[in-house]
Write an enzyme that holds these catalytic residues in place. Structure first.
Site, short mmCIF file in Angstrom:
data_model
loop_
_atom_site.label_atom_id
_atom_site.label_comp_id
_atom_site.label_asym_id
_atom_site.label_seq_id
_atom_site.Cartn_x
_atom_site.Cartn_y
_atom_site.Cartn_z
N CYS A 42 38.06 69.50 25.38
CA CYS A 42 37.76 70.81 24.80
C CYS A 42 37.50 71.83 25.89
O CYS A 42 37.02 71.50 26.98
CB CYS A 42 36.54 70.69 23.88
SG CYS A 42 36.19 72.21 22.96
N ASP A 44 35.20 73.91 25.94
CA ASP A 44 33.76 74.18 25.98
C ASP A 44 33.21 74.13 27.42
O ASP A 44 33.44 73.16 28.14
CB ASP A 44 33.04 73.14 25.11
CG ASP A 44 31.61 73.52 24.81
OD1 ASP A 44 30.82 73.68 25.77
OD2 ASP A 44 31.26 73.67 23.63
N ARG A 46 30.44 73.54 28.54
CA ARG A 46 29.41 72.53 28.81
C ARG A 46 29.98 71.13 29.04
O ARG A 46 29.23 70.17 29.19
CB ARG A 46 28.41 72.51 27.64
CG ARG A 46 27.71 73.84 27.41
CD ARG A 46 27.04 73.89 26.06
NE ARG A 46 28.01 73.82 24.97
CZ ARG A 46 27.69 73.82 23.68
NH1 ARG A 46 26.42 73.86 23.32
NH2 ARG A 46 28.63 73.77 22.75
N HIS A 98 33.58 66.18 21.95
CA HIS A 98 32.14 66.25 22.25
C HIS A 98 31.36 66.66 21.01
O HIS A 98 31.85 67.45 20.19
CB HIS A 98 31.88 67.24 23.41
CG HIS A 98 32.18 68.67 23.05
ND1 HIS A 98 31.20 69.58 22.75
CD2 HIS A 98 33.36 69.33 22.92
CE1 HIS A 98 31.76 70.75 22.46
NE2 HIS A 98 33.07 70.63 22.56
N CYS A 101 30.58 70.48 18.98
CA CYS A 101 31.84 71.20 19.22
C CYS A 101 31.98 72.36 18.23
O CYS A 101 32.03 72.15 17.01
CB CYS A 101 33.03 70.25 19.09
SG CYS A 101 34.61 71.05 19.47
CO CO Z 1 34.44 71.84 21.60
#
Ligand code: CO
Length: 213
Positions: A42, A44, A46, A98, A101
């Site tokens: 992803c 993302d 993090r 994750h 998400c």
């Molecule tokens: Co995500």
């Protein structure tokens, strides 16, 4: 949070650190790449791929998008898989979702999100395919976590449907496809231990692309 200007200072510090013990570090890095792993994760912020796996530059080929999706008409992800399998000869392909998400959360929310609608539709399709199991889970957060896991499983399956993976596995016994979930509350990577051989055998009843090879 680093300011825009600080990023270049941080880059200079990183270059100094990497060349301290090995002045030719970047010359060697530039000469070739032979990563054993393709990571599909992803976008993302993090979930930094190399850091969570403890891998150095040159060790991981990476594709990231919103929700770690593998759509068969997405030229971007398909080109990446094709290149990684046929030219880099990666031994393992990892789909890493994750918990927490935002893409999965959005796909569970009944609102119009514009251009995100067709993108997130893939996650809603995962929900539909596993509707019976998901609807049994009464706790909404637990259901959300399970959809994260099932989305990883389905995207692994989508990778296994590709000709590149099927043909390479037939000829060379790799790559193996793995499904992981990153838990950002603990930093731990969870291997879902998907049964690659079984998924391959099952999907080849319909998606077999190895004839003639
Ligand atoms: Co995500």
């Amino acid at each position: 949070m680093a300011s825009y200007e600080e990023i270049f200072e941080k880059n200079a510090q990183w270059v100094a650190k990497m060349t301290r013990n090995d002045p030719d570090y970047f010359e060697k890095l530039a000469s070739d790449q032979q990563p054993d792993y393709l990571y599909v994760g992803c976008s993302d912020s993090r979930v930094p791929a190399n850091e969570i796996m403890g891998l150095e530059p040159g060790e991981l080929f990476v594709h990231r998008n919103v929700g770690n999706l593998v759509n068969n008409t997405d030229l971007n992800v398909m080109a990446c898989i094709n290149y990684a399998v046929r030219h880099l000869n990666v031994k393992h392909i990892i789909v890493c979702g994750h918990y927490n998400c935002g893409a999965v959360k959005a796909a569970m929310t009944p609102v119009d999100l514009g251009i995100l609608n067709p993108w997130l539709r893939t996650i809603r399709d995962v929900y539909r395919m596993h509707q019976n199991e998901l609807n049994e889970i009464k706790d909404e957060h637990a259901r959300y976590n399970r959809l994260v896991e099932l989305n990883v499983l389905e995207q692994c399956t989508n990778i296994i449907k590709t000709a590149a993976v099927q043909k390479s596995y037939l000829e060379k016994n790799y790559p193996i496809v793995h499904g992981w979930v990153f838990d950002m509350h603990t930093g731990i990577l969870i291997d879902q231990h998907i049964n690659f051989e079984k998924i391959l055998k099952d999907i080849q009843q319909i998606y077999n692309l190895t004839a003639g090879s």
